[in-house]
Design an enzyme around this catalytic site. Structure first.
Site, PDB file in Angstrom:
ATOM      1  N   ARG A  18    -117.144 107.052 -13.119  1.00  0.00           N
ATOM      2  CA  ARG A  18    -115.830 106.495 -12.784  1.00  0.00           C
ATOM      3  C   ARG A  18    -115.412 107.031 -11.414  1.00  0.00           C
ATOM      4  O   ARG A  18    -115.336 108.236 -11.220  1.00  0.00           O
ATOM      5  CB  ARG A  18    -114.807 106.897 -13.841  1.00  0.00           C
ATOM      6  CG  ARG A  18    -113.384 106.522 -13.503  1.00  0.00           C
ATOM      7  CD  ARG A  18    -112.410 106.862 -14.642  1.00  0.00           C
ATOM      8  NE  ARG A  18    -111.054 106.509 -14.279  1.00  0.00           N
ATOM      9  CZ  ARG A  18    -110.117 107.386 -13.911  1.00  0.00           C
ATOM     10  NH1 ARG A  18    -110.381 108.682 -13.896  1.00  0.00           N
ATOM     11  NH2 ARG A  18    -108.910 106.994 -13.567  1.00  0.00           N
ATOM     12  N   HIS A  25    -106.205 105.287  -6.941  1.00  0.00           N
ATOM     13  CA  HIS A  25    -106.005 106.661  -7.407  1.00  0.00           C
ATOM     14  C   HIS A  25    -105.172 107.383  -6.340  1.00  0.00           C
ATOM     15  O   HIS A  25    -105.660 108.290  -5.660  1.00  0.00           O
ATOM     16  CB  HIS A  25    -107.358 107.340  -7.667  1.00  0.00           C
ATOM     17  CG  HIS A  25    -107.299 108.543  -8.566  1.00  0.00           C
ATOM     18  ND1 HIS A  25    -108.073 108.683  -9.713  1.00  0.00           N
ATOM     19  CD2 HIS A  25    -106.560 109.671  -8.499  1.00  0.00           C
ATOM     20  CE1 HIS A  25    -107.818 109.845 -10.286  1.00  0.00           C
ATOM     21  NE2 HIS A  25    -106.900 110.476  -9.570  1.00  0.00           N
ATOM     22  N   GLU A  53    -103.027 106.683 -13.639  1.00  0.00           N
ATOM     23  CA  GLU A  53    -101.819 107.483 -13.889  1.00  0.00           C
ATOM     24  C   GLU A  53    -100.621 107.042 -13.050  1.00  0.00           C
ATOM     25  O   GLU A  53    -100.120 107.796 -12.201  1.00  0.00           O
ATOM     26  CB  GLU A  53    -102.108 108.968 -13.630  1.00  0.00           C
ATOM     27  CG  GLU A  53    -103.249 109.520 -14.465  1.00  0.00           C
ATOM     28  CD  GLU A  53    -103.369 111.040 -14.371  1.00  0.00           C
ATOM     29  OE1 GLU A  53    -102.725 111.653 -13.491  1.00  0.00           O
ATOM     30  OE2 GLU A  53    -104.096 111.631 -15.195  1.00  0.00           O
ATOM     31  N   ASN A 100    -106.072 109.649 -20.128  1.00  0.00           N
ATOM     32  CA  ASN A 100    -106.332 110.960 -19.526  1.00  0.00           C
ATOM     33  C   ASN A 100    -105.546 112.004 -20.309  1.00  0.00           C
ATOM     34  O   ASN A 100    -104.333 111.871 -20.485  1.00  0.00           O
ATOM     35  CB  ASN A 100    -105.875 111.009 -18.061  1.00  0.00           C
ATOM     36  CG  ASN A 100    -106.730 110.136 -17.153  1.00  0.00           C
ATOM     37  OD1 ASN A 100    -107.673 109.484 -17.606  1.00  0.00           O
ATOM     38  ND2 ASN A 100    -106.400 110.117 -15.880  1.00  0.00           N
ATOM     39  N   TYR A 146    -104.956 116.299 -20.775  1.00  0.00           N
ATOM     40  CA  TYR A 146    -105.205 117.681 -20.344  1.00  0.00           C
ATOM     41  C   TYR A 146    -104.551 118.715 -21.260  1.00  0.00           C
ATOM     42  O   TYR A 146    -105.186 119.683 -21.656  1.00  0.00           O
ATOM     43  CB  TYR A 146    -104.748 117.883 -18.895  1.00  0.00           C
ATOM     44  CG  TYR A 146    -105.669 117.178 -17.917  1.00  0.00           C
ATOM     45  CD1 TYR A 146    -106.818 117.798 -17.452  1.00  0.00           C
ATOM     46  CD2 TYR A 146    -105.438 115.860 -17.533  1.00  0.00           C
ATOM     47  CE1 TYR A 146    -107.697 117.150 -16.591  1.00  0.00           C
ATOM     48  CE2 TYR A 146    -106.312 115.204 -16.671  1.00  0.00           C
ATOM     49  CZ  TYR A 146    -107.445 115.856 -16.211  1.00  0.00           C
ATOM     50  OH  TYR A 146    -108.320 115.201 -15.377  1.00  0.00           O
ATOM     51  N   GLU A 199    -110.372 110.693 -18.404  1.00  0.00           N
ATOM     52  CA  GLU A 199    -110.374 112.061 -17.848  1.00  0.00           C
ATOM     53  C   GLU A 199    -110.029 113.064 -18.933  1.00  0.00           C
ATOM     54  O   GLU A 199    -109.129 112.834 -19.761  1.00  0.00           O
ATOM     55  CB  GLU A 199    -109.327 112.246 -16.733  1.00  0.00           C
ATOM     56  CG  GLU A 199    -109.644 111.581 -15.425  1.00  0.00           C
ATOM     57  CD  GLU A 199    -108.546 111.794 -14.384  1.00  0.00           C
ATOM     58  OE1 GLU A 199    -107.849 112.837 -14.417  1.00  0.00           O
ATOM     59  OE2 GLU A 199    -108.393 110.906 -13.530  1.00  0.00           O
TER      60      GLU A 199
HETATM   61  C1  GBH Z   1    -105.306 114.025 -13.190  1.00  0.00           C
HETATM   62  O1  GBH Z   1    -103.958 114.214 -13.119  1.00  0.00           O
HETATM   63  C2  GBH Z   1    -105.682 113.247 -11.994  1.00  0.00           C
HETATM   64  O2  GBH Z   1    -105.984 111.902 -12.321  1.00  0.00           O
HETATM   65  C3  GBH Z   1    -106.807 113.863 -11.222  1.00  0.00           C
HETATM   66  O3  GBH Z   1    -106.872 113.282  -9.964  1.00  0.00           O
HETATM   67  C4  GBH Z   1    -106.616 115.352 -11.175  1.00  0.00           C
HETATM   68  O4  GBH Z   1    -107.541 115.980 -10.329  1.00  0.00           O
HETATM   69  C5  GBH Z   1    -106.753 115.875 -12.561  1.00  0.00           C
HETATM   70  O5  GBH Z   1    -105.874 115.253 -13.416  1.00  0.00           O
HETATM   71  C6  GBH Z   1    -106.546 117.377 -12.679  1.00  0.00           C
HETATM   72  O6  GBH Z   1    -105.231 117.724 -12.363  1.00  0.00           O
HETATM   73  O7  GBH Z   1     -94.976 116.110 -17.513  1.00  0.00           O
HETATM   74  O8  GBH Z   1     -94.005 117.141 -15.536  1.00  0.00           O
HETATM   75  O9  GBH Z   1     -95.308 118.391 -17.108  1.00  0.00           O
HETATM   76  C7  GBH Z   1    -103.397 114.877 -14.201  1.00  0.00           C
HETATM   77  C8  GBH Z   1    -102.032 115.238 -13.785  1.00  0.00           C
HETATM   78  C9  GBH Z   1    -100.744 116.941 -14.586  1.00  0.00           C
HETATM   79  C10 GBH Z   1    -100.170 114.636 -14.994  1.00  0.00           C
HETATM   80  C11 GBH Z   1     -99.708 117.350 -15.514  1.00  0.00           C
HETATM   81  C12 GBH Z   1     -99.097 115.081 -15.864  1.00  0.00           C
HETATM   82  C13 GBH Z   1     -97.641 116.804 -16.354  1.00  0.00           C
HETATM   83  C14 GBH Z   1     -96.418 116.637 -15.555  1.00  0.00           C
HETATM   84  N1  GBH Z   1    -101.213 115.613 -14.896  1.00  0.00           N
HETATM   85  N2  GBH Z   1     -98.675 116.400 -15.486  1.00  0.00           N
HETATM   86  S1  GBH Z   1     -95.074 117.089 -16.505  1.00  0.00           S
END
Ligand code: GBH
Length: 461
Positions: free
Chosen positions: A83, A127, A172, A299, A301, A366
């Protein structure tokens, strides 16, 4: 040992897709080559104080020149898919109008290299790297950008539609809209709730308009990638429950509901109106936005715990009207990003999305974690935390599949260490280590373990 037990317990449905993900500005570098125009991330990263130690994507991991070796790495890992995103300002340096063939040629070469290596390309059109020329005309806060995005989609599908099967519009949109226009932690770095609300709607509208152009060109594997953060209330007090509802609304439901059901969540619409930042919706927009999806990219995390209460001024909120909501620090082990680790929440999230988007197959576009790599005397990179994160999240995903979630694929974030936006090169997410002095690539232990997962999956077919 525990690692072997986790590995041995993993089984996936037949045909399950395994890949890794990247994004153009995070890896390509070569920002002034072959006619590429500037994007909002060039402007933002070159503005003093915006990124960690002033890091930029000027060179990144030089993928623009090293793509054949990077594709060879994918082959070595046994990835069935890759991707990546296309840089809009490489293809249309002024954002619209004149097409730069040298930019398109780069992606033609990349895709041909992938196909030659037996790696299936999954293309994302956007992106986060909006052409600066369009930002100068209002960016995503301006409705015209949605139309320009659809035109850009048509140019790219015309050039690559013969060799790329899987297409995604946006990565996103929540981040583009809210981190870009509300907290200002991402480009274009605005702190303006009215612009954030407008950008939310225009990104989704752009997605829907682009869908029409891709379908007209014959695309039959089409999706959008959304990021999800499960929001848990810190207590069952009415105030905390409402805080969690509001953040869950803007982060998760605000993008999922219109894309799959053609409706904005009524409670969020009311919150935005109360904050003086109503959505600029016109008749017919929601029908456009609800273009049918062949799959939804997810995605994931981490999960978050939220509490009612005033935020410290140095932590600008990403959420419109979120000035009185606190996100609590995670408990337990955190990654170098400061993010908590919750595979269980991943299982629950996939089941929840499945219930909200019945009939829509899910693809994990992701999932990954950042750690400080340790390079040993022999040059090997041992990353036990990332191995553990990877295996536990794969296991959590298979639990969701057993419970009925229709998940078709998994893309690790990321193939390579890369430019982690505002956090620069200090945060490493790769399965492959990059030495930023020499650009030398070294497969980490996590990359080897992932390759082993993929090998066993192939063998079991
Ligand atoms: C992804 O973003 C991206 O697509 C990628 O480019 C990046 O490198 C990767 O993750 C790692 O960061 O709700 O205010 O707490 C993920 C970004 C970060 C989005 C945390 C939501 C929470 C914001 N995410 N964020 S909040």
């Amino acid at each position: 040992d525990a690692r072997e037990d986790l590995l041995a317990g993993l089984t996936f449905p037949p045909g399950f897709v395994f890949g890794a993900a990247t994004a153009a500005y995070q890896i390509e570098g070569a920002v002034t080559e072959d006619g590429r125009g500037p994007s909002i991330w060039d402007t933002y990263s070159h503005t003093p104080g915006r990124t960690f130690q002033g890091h930029t994507g000027d060179v990144a991991v030089d993928h623009y020149h090293r793509y054949p070796a990077d594709v060879a790495l994918m082959e070595e890992l046994g990835l069935s898919a890759y991707r990546f995103s296309v840089s809009w300002p490489r293809v249309l340096p002024e954002g619209s109008g004149r097409v730069e063939q040298r930019g398109l040629d780069f992606y033609r070469r990349l895709v041909d290299e992938l196909l030659g290596a037996g790696v299936d390309p999954w293309l994302t059109l956007y992106h986060w790297d909006l052409p600066q020329a369009l930002q100068d005309r209002g960016g995503w806060a301006d409705r015209d950008t949605a139309e320009r995005f659809a035109d850009y989609a048509a140019v790219v599908v015309d050039a690559l539609g013969d060799r790329v099967r899987h297409w995604s519009t946006l990565n996103e949109p929540m981040c583009s809209a809210l981190l870009g226009h509300m907290s200002g932690l991402h480009a274009p770095g605005l702190q303006d709730p009215v612009a954030a609300s407008a950008a939310t709607h225009h990104l989704l509208l752009g997605h829907g308009l682009a869908a029409g152009r891709l379908r007209a060109a014959g695309v039959d594997s089409f999706g959008i990638t959304l990021n999800f953060t499960p929001m848990n209330p810190a207590s069952d007090s009415a105030a905390d429950l409402d805080a969690a509802r509001r953040l869950d609304g803007q982060q998760n439901r605000m993008f999922l509901e219109p894309a799959v059901n053609g409706e904005y969540p009524a409670d969020v619409v009311a919150d935005l109106e109360a904050a003086g930042a109503p959505l600029p919706i016109r008749d017919g927009d929601l029908e456009v936005i609800a273009a049918p999806l062949d799959w939804l990219g997810v995605n994931y995390y981490f999960e978050s715990t939220v509490q009612a209460g005033p935020r410290p001024a140095e932590k600008p909120t990403s959420f419109i009207g979120g000035e009185d909501v606190l996100e609590l620090d995670p408990v337990g082990v955190t990654t170098t990003m400061g993010w908590g680790i919750s595979p269980e929440a991943f299982t629950d999230l996939l089941l929840w999305i499945g219930s909200r988007a019945p009939g829509v197959p899910l693809v994990i576009t992701e999932n990954g974690s950042a750690w400080d790599d340790v390079v040993d005397a022999e040059g090997a990179v041992h990353d036990p935390e990332r191995v553990d994160f990877l295996l536990r999240h794969l296991a959590a995903m298979t639990t969701a599949i057993e419970k009925g979630a229709d998940v078709r694929g998994y893309f690790a974030w990321s193939l390579l260490d890369n430019f982690e936006w505002a956090r620069g090169y200090a945060q490493r997410f790769g399965l492959v280590h990059v030495d930023y002095e020499t650009q030398r690539r070294t497969v980490k232990d996590s990359g080897r373990v992932y390759a082993e997962v993929l090998r066993r999956h192939r063998e079991a077919q």
